[in-house]
Motif scaffolding. Sequence first.
Motif, PDB file in Angstrom:
ATOM      1  N   TRP A 190       0.803  -1.231   0.000  1.00 38.84           N
ATOM      2  CA  TRP A 190       0.000   0.000   0.000  1.00 38.84           C
ATOM      3  C   TRP A 190       0.832   1.276   0.000  1.00 38.84           C
ATOM      4  N   GLU A 191       2.130   1.190   0.274  1.00 38.93           N
ATOM      5  CA  GLU A 191       2.952   2.401   0.235  1.00 38.93           C
ATOM      6  C   GLU A 191       3.033   2.949  -1.193  1.00 38.93           C
ATOM      7  N   ASN A 192       3.092   4.274  -1.276  1.00 40.69           N
ATOM      8  CA  ASN A 192       3.140   4.932  -2.587  1.00 40.69           C
ATOM      9  C   ASN A 192       4.271   5.952  -2.616  1.00 40.69           C
ATOM     10  N   TRP A 193       5.474   5.493  -2.264  1.00 39.24           N
ATOM     11  CA  TRP A 193       6.648   6.351  -2.316  1.00 39.24           C
ATOM     12  C   TRP A 193       7.491   5.988  -3.537  1.00 39.24           C
TER      13      TRP A 193
ATOM     14  N   VAL B 163      13.429   4.969  -2.081  1.00 41.29           N
ATOM     15  CA  VAL B 163      13.472   5.610  -0.764  1.00 41.29           C
ATOM     16  C   VAL B 163      13.313   4.550   0.317  1.00 41.29           C
ATOM     17  N   ALA B 164      13.695   4.926   1.523  1.00 44.29           N
ATOM     18  CA  ALA B 164      13.568   4.039   2.684  1.00 44.29           C
ATOM     19  C   ALA B 164      12.772   4.766   3.763  1.00 44.29           C
ATOM     20  N   PRO B 165      11.453   4.677   3.743  1.00 44.97           N
ATOM     21  CA  PRO B 165      10.638   5.386   4.740  1.00 44.97           C
ATOM     22  C   PRO B 165      10.771   4.759   6.114  1.00 44.97           C
ATOM     23  N   HIS B 166      10.415   5.543   7.101  1.00 46.58           N
ATOM     24  CA  HIS B 166      10.394   5.058   8.480  1.00 46.58           C
ATOM     25  C   HIS B 166       9.029   4.424   8.746  1.00 46.58           C
ATOM     26  N   HIS B 167       9.034   3.220   9.282  1.00 45.25           N
ATOM     27  CA  HIS B 167       7.800   2.467   9.508  1.00 45.25           C
ATOM     28  C   HIS B 167       7.394   2.552  10.982  1.00 45.25           C
ATOM     29  N   LEU B 168       6.257   3.163  11.199  1.00 42.37           N
ATOM     30  CA  LEU B 168       5.722   3.383  12.542  1.00 42.37           C
ATOM     31  C   LEU B 168       4.403   2.637  12.676  1.00 42.37           C
TER      32      LEU B 168
ATOM     33  N   VAL C 283       1.818   3.423   9.843  1.00 41.46           N
ATOM     34  CA  VAL C 283       2.144   4.777   9.392  1.00 41.46           C
ATOM     35  C   VAL C 283       3.511   4.737   8.721  1.00 41.46           C
ATOM     36  N   SER C 284       3.560   5.195   7.489  1.00 38.76           N
ATOM     37  CA  SER C 284       4.815   5.260   6.741  1.00 38.76           C
ATOM     38  C   SER C 284       5.237   6.724   6.622  1.00 38.76           C
ATOM     39  N   LEU C 285       6.437   7.042   7.111  1.00 39.31           N
ATOM     40  CA  LEU C 285       6.936   8.413   7.169  1.00 39.31           C
ATOM     41  C   LEU C 285       8.124   8.570   6.225  1.00 39.31           C
TER      42      LEU C 285
ATOM     43  N   THR D 189       3.865  13.917   3.689  1.00 35.59           N
ATOM     44  CA  THR D 189       5.035  13.174   4.181  1.00 35.59           C
ATOM     45  C   THR D 189       4.628  11.954   4.983  1.00 35.59           C
ATOM     46  N   LEU D 190       3.363  11.629   4.962  1.00 36.02           N
ATOM     47  CA  LEU D 190       2.844  10.563   5.825  1.00 36.02           C
ATOM     48  C   LEU D 190       1.741   9.801   5.099  1.00 36.02           C
ATOM     49  N   GLN D 191       1.786   8.476   5.168  1.00 40.70           N
ATOM     50  CA  GLN D 191       0.750   7.608   4.620  1.00 40.70           C
ATOM     51  C   GLN D 191       0.337   6.596   5.690  1.00 40.70           C
ATOM     52  N   THR D 192      -0.938   6.264   5.698  1.00 40.63           N
ATOM     53  CA  THR D 192      -1.456   5.369   6.743  1.00 40.63           C
ATOM     54  C   THR D 192      -2.218   4.206   6.107  1.00 40.63           C
ATOM     55  N   HIS D 193      -2.314   3.146   6.892  1.00 36.24           N
ATOM     56  CA  HIS D 193      -3.083   1.971   6.462  1.00 36.24           C
ATOM     57  C   HIS D 193      -3.611   1.256   7.702  1.00 36.24           C
ATOM     58  N   LEU D 194      -4.902   0.963   7.703  1.00 37.57           N
ATOM     59  CA  LEU D 194      -5.519   0.213   8.797  1.00 37.57           C
ATOM     60  C   LEU D 194      -5.358  -1.276   8.532  1.00 37.57           C
ATOM     61  N   CYS D 195      -4.733  -1.964   9.452  1.00 36.40           N
ATOM     62  CA  CYS D 195      -4.537  -3.413   9.337  1.00 36.40           C
ATOM     63  C   CYS D 195      -5.450  -4.105  10.351  1.00 36.40           C
TER      64      CYS D 195
END
Length: 693
Positions: A105-108, A112-117, A486-488, A508-514
């Motif tokens: 689901w990430e769309n970067w 890149v290497a986003p921070h996974h929260l 949350v992908s930062l 700068t932030l993308q979210t996904h409900l799991c």
Amino acid sequence: MTKILYNDHENSRKSHDELATSAQFLYDGLSREVQRLVSQPSVILDWKVSRPNAGIPFYSKEELLRFMKPSRTKLLLISFWVLILWWGERLVFQKTVENCSWEYWENWPSDVAPHHLILLADPQLVDPHTYPGRPWPLSTLTIRHTDLYLLRAFSTLQDTLSPDSVYFLGDLFDGGREWNTGKDKPDEQWHGYNSRFWLKEYNRFGRIFLDPWNKPAHRGLQTARERKLIASLPGNHDLGIGNGIRLSVRERFTTFFGNGNRIDIVGNHTIVSVDTVSLSAKGQPQSETVKHDMHDAPNEEIWGLSETFLSQVKERKAIVLGRELRARVGKQENQLLNHTMCDIDDPAARVQASLSIYDSDSPDLPTILLTHVPLYRSPGTPCGPLRERWPPSRSTDESGEPLERDDANAISVSAGYQYQNVLQDDLSKELIEKIGNVAHVFSGDDHDYCEVVHHGFTSKGGGIREITVKSMSWAMGVRHPGFLMVSLWNPIDEKGNTLKEDTASRSTLQTHLCLLPDQLSIFIRYGLLLGLTLFSLVIRAVVHGLRLRNSYKTTNDDRHFSTVPPLASVNSERRDWKSSLSGSSSSNSSNEIQRNGLAPRPTAGRPRAASPAGGYGIPIGVGSDLPPSFSTLGSKDETKTYTGEDWHDTADDNKTRHADANGMRAVWREFKQSTLHVAAVALAWYAWLVYTS
């Protein structure tokens, strides 16, 4: 003298020969009888049915083999249990979390290497406060299965998703606010839950969440600065809320979990956590647990720390960012002060030097606000389509515009004993204004998902997006628990300035409900398989009993065989048989002696060893395998053959009733043995799955 000794020896040899002949004859007859009984289990069945109260258990050769070797039905049921338990205790968690993988689901950009929260809300460990009226063992099983669910979910989350940071949004415990601290007086019913119980609950939380997090396999090459697990944000079940908070309870919580008001730099974003349950006491009537004579405003001891934090939050944000940037380039985190010596009379000594680390022109990273209680919104504000318990009544109004009010789909704007669904309006505005540059808000407390946009705030132009995160516990009123991913991604230079060209247009932030598995549906599947198992085993046992009953009826109707005769008749005829046998043996012995040239010796004066009056207690049947002429002892008129009817002293209808009773016992025995077979394997497999979780 020599002859007398010889005659004694010859007589002794004769006695031994007779005894050996009789013993060999009895042994051969008994062996043939045992072989016949084993080869014809129906004989045992008839004897068992004929004496239903004898209490003598019997198992034929076929029954023993059937007990030791499971049937195809049992093997099939055992296979079903092994598969469904593996699915319900392992596979369903793994597959559910795998479907939420970051790359899905990430769309970067790809390089890149986003921070996974990951944000976790309201684990709310079940304790005596959760279901106070639930009896044992149901209460214990509820606690056990809830802990097991949380452990499996969090362990699978770690193994599959490998997040860089994890933040909890409060309500770590369900009854944490009630437990006795020893410094004040709690509710009478919780007086016995003291600090020892609190330590037990704290260790329980550590086993579920901290132990999996600290596994060496999950640490990788990340440093403690890059990888964080923060659980210091309190909820109303941890402390209470507003003027209902006891200061000793808050002091205990912060001692073990840290300060609820904090600032962290995560993924080039500033995360600001605020203890809003304490801040809610501002403006409320004076608490009965807090003295008022030390402060000017009511409850200031409760809300004062959060208020002080908010008044300094912008300066603190700059300080924390400066430390982070210096640490990234290998410099000392804290800025060193210059120390100089001067005379006391020197005017410079009287000048109070100050070093302001805060610079109003310093860069300000996108800010994320974490609060346990959601921000204020107008009553009826819709929460969106992902809300589970109350989905939207419809997506648009009559004019085609999105609904502005949907009471069923919204978070209720209400409050009660130790809870408050949303913050006060003025506190919500104060939070946003004092923190500044708030891009996103994440909250908990409601247990269900809710996503709203606060258009009343000008941050980021179009309003502030707030997501209320689902509870991750299946005991909190939602069938599908979950967590928020949350992908930062916000690349910055060494001074903290962003490197993205279109920062104004791109988030700068993308979210996904799991969503996590539905534990209740797993238990329902277990129950359905249990019902199918019992039904199948009952049908199998009934079929087995009917076959056994029909076998008995066929044996009684079609076969005419001898069974065990009455004991008196046996003893009488055995005496005649023994006399005949003894006479024959004596004649044979005399002939043998005469052939050997030996004179017989009279034995009338010597006592003979008598056989037991009741015989040897060995039931001997009559037939082709019995000793010769046993069925024709005595004269021709006294000849008697023992049949099943001679032994049975009941009528035909009683025989049928005995067959039915024996069939029912066979059904019950077969059902019990089959159930034990399946249950033993299934329970052992389930215990292993639970133990290795």
